[in-house]
Structure formats: C-alpha cells, structure tokens
Design an enzyme around this catalytic site. Structure first.
Site: not given
Length: 346
Positions: A90-94
């Site tokens: 998952p890529c939410q932080p980026f």
C-alpha cells in the site's frame, strides 16, 4: 496457456494481490502463481472467481500476521526450480496528497499504512530467487527519500542485487499514462529494463483500440449516466481530450463557467478516442475523470480494459468496489513486461 503454467519451473507467491492485475501479468510472463494474499475480502473473492488462478491458494489475511514459515509446506509440495515474490505494498504514505507535510514531520517509513517493511520482512524469511516491489511514482519525491533509502539498503543487506525503474505504462503499449516505480531484485546480478516501444509507436497508442468494443447500448450501466446532474451540461460542452479549463476564459470560452487552475486537473476530464487515457483512479469523486468522450462515466469493462485485464476476467463486488479494485491494480501487461525481465536474471 493455463495448462502450460502447470509445467512451469518458475513459481510465484503474491502479496497485496488485490484483484490480480500484477498476478495476471506474472502468469503471462510464465511464472505460475501458487499463492495470493490480500486483506480485502472482495478482492480475494475476485481472484478466486477466475479459473486463471486455479493453481493457487488464496488467503485473506493481514501480512503482519503472516510469516515465512506459513509457506513451508506449500513450497515443499510445489518444489519450484525458481521462486519469485511479487507485490505492491500500500502506497498511501507516499501519495502526492502528503506533499504539504514537511520533511521533519513526515514518517513514511514508520507510517502504519506503510507495508513496505512487512513485505521486505517476509521476503527475507522466504528467501526467493528474486522479487518485484511496485509503488507509486511519488515515492521518489524528495520528501520520501528516507523511505527509498530504507528500501534500497534493506534489499542490499538481504544479499540481493536490484534495479529501480520509473516506468510509464504508456511506453510499454498500455493505453494509459500511469507512472509507477518498480524495484526488481535477484540473488544474481540484474541490469537493464524491459524494452519500450519506439516513440513513433507510443504516439499511436489510443484508448479507442481498447475500449471501443464496449461502446454499445446493451453494455450500458446504471451508474454511467450524468443526465440531470450538477455538471451534465458542462461535461457535454468540453471537447474530447480536455478538462474544465476548456470552459474558462483562458480557453476563450464565452461566459466562462470556471477559472483555470482553481480545480483539480482531472475535474470534468474527458478522454480523446485517439489518445491514451489518463491514470484510472480507485476512488474518483462524482465529477473526476476520465469520462468517456460520449459524455458519460466509463463502464467497468472499459476501466478494466484500460488496465489491460483480460476481456473475460470476472470482478466480484458492487460497482464502487469493482472500481476501487481495478483502479488500485497494476496493469496486467505492465506486470508481464517487468516479470519477464526479472525472470531473465534469476
């Protein structure tokens, strides 16, 4: 093709499998998927619904509760000559949405939504011959330097060679401008990247070639119509290939409806049939494009085709859930190109 996979000497375990976009590409590249894992029940049901993955076990679980030992029995029974692991944590932080946060306040590496560390952990426990890690383009933004450094240092400490590639799906023949970062790693030295289309071939990629077959009345969806809704008329006034700015003073629209650069760029964004699509979103707002050039929302089959899913692929869930599954997926043909390249070096 499916029966040939039964004889494949290269096998793959998939994590963060979603609805199977990357996994389809992995099998198209010749590596048989023997296990998938995802946290979302609907995506697991989608993968289960497709005969394409009949050689795999499908797990609905949180990777934080899974260890390499859980795969010992499977690997003994499958006995692969070569094993790869594929996944897009998952890529939410980026995401670009986080750019306003200062470097001092960012905590991408430690963010609880960041599963990159968990992905690398289980890779270290299983020790495959090679692996693929996919993430969003914005992981390369300067605010995420600590995260990229962590990934690259961890890969090296685990004893793998790697290449990092910023790929635009369009350059590989996919009818969509979609940039992604891919780390390809192997126990053996690895170099280069998949062959791109020549520039003149890229210019010929059009979304019409992929979704034109679905523009039939009998394939319509209840959710596609904008008739009688807030911006229905405005959408009809926008030429194909343009967005709301076409109705602004900047584009000399009489009695301007909007001010240029005051909205998100994909507001009322409309496809041009002879051009590629823009990135398909997982959770678009009601007036976020791309819209069809015939002044309607895209159909699920069209969205799936833009992501290069096979025509007969089955999706499980409501229309909203299916959109989320497809929008979060890796385009299948992009997965194929990069897994093919990885296999050359294992």
């Amino acid at each position: 093709m499916i029966e040939k996979l039964a004889e494949s000497k290269v096998q793959a375990i998939s994590f963060f499998s979603g609805c199977g976009g990357l996994d389809i590409g992995t099998q198209m590249a010749g590596a048989r998927i023997i296990s998938t894992l995802d946290f979302e029940p609907a995506t697991v049901e989608t993968v289960k619904a497709n005969e394409f993955f009949k050689f795999a076990e499908h797990n609905c679980a949180d990777i934080r509760n899974v260890s390499g030992k859980d795969y010992s029995a499977l690997l003994r029974s499958s006995n692969p000559d070569k094993l790869i692991i594929v996944g897009g944590p998952p890529c939410q932080p980026f995401s670009k949405a986080g750019y306003w946060i200062t470097n001092e306040k960012r905590k991408a590496v430690d963010d609880e939504r960041n599963m990159v560390g968990e992905y690398l952990r289980i890779i270290e426990e299983i020790r495959p011959d090679g692996f693929l890690l996919e993430n969003v383009e914005s992981i390369l933004h300067p605010t995420n330097k600590a995260a990229v450094d962590y990934i690259e240092e961890k890969i090296t400490r685990m004893g793998y060679h790697f290449v990092r590639i910023l790929a635009n799906a369009l350059e590989y023949g996919i009818p969509q401008k979609r940039k992604r970062v891919l780390f390809l790693a192997s126990k053996k030295p690895i170099s280069g990247q998949p062959t791109k289309l020549a520039p003149e071939e890229v210019e010929k990629v059009s979304v019409l070639d992929w979704i034109g077959r679905f523009d039939k009345p009998e394939l319509s969806e209840n959710e596609e119509s904008t008739e009688g809704k807030t911006y229905d008329y405005e959408l009809s006034e926008i030429p194909p290939g343009h967005n709301y700015i076409a109705l602004s003073a900047r584009d000399n629209y009489p009695n301007p409806k909007f001010v240029a650069n005051k909205r998100f760029w994909n507001f009322l964004l409309k496809l041009h049939p002879l051009q590629p699509s823009w990135t398909i979103a997982a959770q678009p707002g009601p007036w976020v494009g791309p819209f069809h050039w015939n002044n309607r929302r895209l159909r699920a089959q069209e969205v799936a085709a833009i992501q290069t899913f096979p025509m007969d692929y089955k999706f499980v869930g409501s229309r909203r859930i299916i959109q989320k599954q497809i929008g979060n997926a890796v385009p299948s043909l992009l997965g194929e190109k990069f897994v093919e390249h990885l296999i050359k070096f294992i």
